[in-house]
Design an enzyme around this catalytic site. Sequence first.
Site, PDB file in Angstrom:
ATOM      1  N   ASP A  69      15.918   7.074  22.647  1.00 51.91           N
ATOM      2  CA  ASP A  69      15.840   6.210  23.817  1.00 51.91           C
ATOM      3  C   ASP A  69      17.081   6.352  24.699  1.00 51.91           C
ATOM      4  O   ASP A  69      18.116   6.868  24.274  1.00 51.91           O
ATOM      5  CB  ASP A  69      15.684   4.767  23.351  1.00 51.91           C
ATOM      6  CG  ASP A  69      14.904   3.913  24.335  1.00 51.91           C
ATOM      7  OD1 ASP A  69      14.715   4.341  25.490  1.00 51.91           O
ATOM      8  OD2 ASP A  69      14.468   2.805  23.935  1.00 51.91           O
ATOM      9  N   ASP A  99       8.395  -0.532  29.604  1.00 51.12           N
ATOM     10  CA  ASP A  99       8.016  -1.303  28.424  1.00 51.12           C
ATOM     11  C   ASP A  99       6.827  -2.205  28.749  1.00 51.12           C
ATOM     12  O   ASP A  99       6.743  -2.775  29.843  1.00 51.12           O
ATOM     13  CB  ASP A  99       9.171  -2.182  27.965  1.00 51.12           C
ATOM     14  CG  ASP A  99      10.207  -1.403  27.170  1.00 51.12           C
ATOM     15  OD1 ASP A  99      10.143  -0.161  27.173  1.00 51.12           O
ATOM     16  OD2 ASP A  99      11.085  -2.037  26.554  1.00 51.12           O
TER      17      ASP A  99
END
Length: 967
Positions: free
Chosen positions: A492, A553
């Site tokens: 990430d 997200d």
Amino acid sequence: DDTIASDHDAGFELPPMKPWDNSPSPPWDEKDAEKDDRSVGPILTFAIPSQDPLSHSSRVDNKESFQIHKCPPLLWKVEHPPNPYVAIDSFCLMEGKLNLNHHEGAIATVQNPSQSADKPTNVYINGYQSWSFSGSIEKGQPQPKSAMPNVVSEAFNRGGVVLSPSSHNSVVIEAEDGDFWLENITSSTHIVRENGGKHSCNFEQEEDLNEDNAFYKSDMFTCISSNGTNCHRISDGRVLLDEEGGPALIVGFLAQRHQYGVILIDRDLQRYNLSACHEGVVAASSSNSSSHFNGRNSLSSDWAFCQIVDSSCYDEEAMVYYIHASADHNDARPMEKGLTTGWCSWYHYYSDIDHDSLSKNADILEQHQNNIGFNVCLIDDGYMASWGDWNSLKPGRFMKDGGMKVLANTIRAKGMKPGIWLAPFACDKGSKLAKGHPDWIIRNDKGRVANSAHCGKYFYGLDATNPAVRKHVYDTIRRAVKDWGFEVLKLDFLYACCLSGNGKYDNTMSRAEAMYLGFRTIRAAAGDAFIIGCGSPLGSAIGFVDGMRVSCDTGPTWYPAFPLPWWDNGTLPALRGMLRNTLSRAVLGHRWWHNDPDCILLGESTKLTDVEVVSAASIVAMTGGMFLLSDDMEKVSESRLSVAKKIFPLTGVTAVPLDLHSAQNGGMPSILRAWCSDESTVINAQQKEVRKTEGLPSSWSSDMLREQASKLECEVGYSPGMIMNPYSRERSCFAVAPGLGTWTVVSLSNWMDHSNKLSISFSALIWHSYQDYLSTGTPTSKEITGDTIERVFDTPGEQTESGFHVFSFWESKYSWVPHQALVGNDPLVKKLAPHETEIFHIKPANPTRPQYIGSDLHFSCGFEVQNFEWSERSVKIELKNDYEKKGSIFVHLPGGRGDGENKLENLSITVNGTVTPDWCVIAKPKIGVHSAGSPKPTHYYHGNIVKVQVSVAGSSGDGDGIVHFNF
């Protein structure tokens, strides 16, 4: 660490870099770098298609070859010689106006000036990285951006930057040797012409496009299209389809290895600027330069790509040729490591995880292996004490002896691959790493720590140009894979290694080169582990990652939740933003990598409605992305879990958004189309066995296949296990059991905040066959006739003018649609609730034989069937019995000619060897059959749609999942 000057000094070696192309070397050598010879200018290299790329290998219907498309792309690049006196901000590879010409078959003609040619109506915006907005915008509508201040969001979305011109003018000066120089250099464009023996500088009337005056900006690539709104197609309010529109212009770069390229566009979609942004990189290697780029012959752009595609030359998706060319150029190998179905700890626990909560959920996942075959269990953020200190564990939450290794082994023992989250190029302010190695942290042009944007906290980005940082990243990933035993890595915040700023170890490397070097380090350390990229510049990751997050997200609400601004179109977590990018980037899936749309949230603890959960599942299923849950599995209700069961198993099929370039819902397409067909199953049975190793057919050499695929204008079709013929359409086709036939699968979504009636025109509902390609060169059906229908549904034994069975999956409802209704271009109309999605199956009816209509077992309404056999008085259906399933199947049984009685007599049905009373006839359609040219049906057949409750134990045993009809 201060003595580390290269990866070799750091104690590890990266694999040698592969050549990026076969173009000739520039006409300069290393000595040029030592000269103060400014007369050596940039070099332009062009690549022009020279032949039919499939002429040596294709054979369709006894024809040796056929043209893939009539619109070959142009490719070119710019190289600048080594020169320590030159720092490059950007290369402008193309700038100008789009010149619209009339062409045969266009709406307008030169003789009839009252009509106008198809004009650009939409622009596709590709965001810089995983979370950035992507979608098609109507001309004149503002580009959706983050609602958050730049100080907390800019780094998320900062790709390439084209500087604005200086306010002062340049002066042309003639040097003694006859060369011409610009004093007070600016970034504006100048045209130097001779005028009466004297030289003067003429400036263009319009200011060059730059960051300040451009209305749209797209990273890496864009598509300018016409949705055909200047014709009658929108008069009845139907959803516009891309394939019914006009031509498209695709512009971009094949890679982002050298720099981050951008396309700037004006408000009217008339003017364009394609620039490769180096942001001040010196055109020569410095003493600090990494060995991976040291001694390079030039400062180069990546290959630029430009293609004007006529509407009759692309199959549903205008960008498909570019996407495949980029995939091949970057050596992408999607789907080599299979499909991912799993669980992630993040969206329920966030960073509040421990050994017990993770073990508990792993136990529950194991219990569900018989109905949802989870193959990955991923431990997300929260196990470490600080970002950057990846070998630290939160005290008291994990076992002291073996901590993460114990968890990995526990997960593996339950039949799943263990996965772990890392942010290898990021560290917390208070981490031991930040305190011990402040020189590893990227700094901005003022010497301060570079802004990494705010993800709930600020963090530091680590400089990938520094060999010591790469050694840290290599060791971190190696520890996770080799010492702890994790087989899946979710990496990430990867953009953190290429933040803007000149406070880096090596300022001769561009941001894109730093990211490229970072990815090479990651892949070298990870070995064969499955890598999921996240928070990553898209173009940099092609060829390195197996899966890629393509959206922001998700979240427990439809819009970003208070106190976040609900109107955000940037990176804030919400289901709407997740679905938008999943749809708009579906074209990348199974071509560049396995798309990761983010997790499906089933828990009632969220504020998502049942309708919204079903929509999320539908889009994930139809686009063929990763399938990850992220709830406390102990608290998920059976009704919500049943939604997940109905989209499992994954199919490896990616549906095509039909209105991607004409969407009118803020960049959110409403229609996805895929196919189900037994033709590919029959064909595969006749072909040689395919060796799965490296994804190559065993009868082809790797070199020959690579030579074929490297034809940049060739659409190379990727599918699990092998590279397919570009016309096989297997990427968007479910291969189903023999006897099931061929039909269309269409999802329809209402993304509005109120109920809405949506309609789909006939051309979105039909199956396009090989004959369409060979006879017309295009799959579109703009003029529908009876002959067209017969050709489209050319399946032996089927009467193609008997109408269509239409089955809506989530509602489990059936209807029969007359042939003439669709031939007359009457739309399929459906009223949907806010944020609702329905999946339709449209199958040509054959009134004289049994047909499988569908089920509520699997959204494909066919993937669940192993075999379908029928005779005049019996039907045998074998359901796949790998997993436990309970629900209903729907079958059409003929009842005889309409001039007699419905003769469905003495029907007896057995399920798993036992006669069942759990069946009923839910519809008796009177199926009309038309003769050619007849507006009314010439005769009728009785039909019976029978619903049968079935159960599959998932035992893989004989008799499990077998349904017999006798009548």
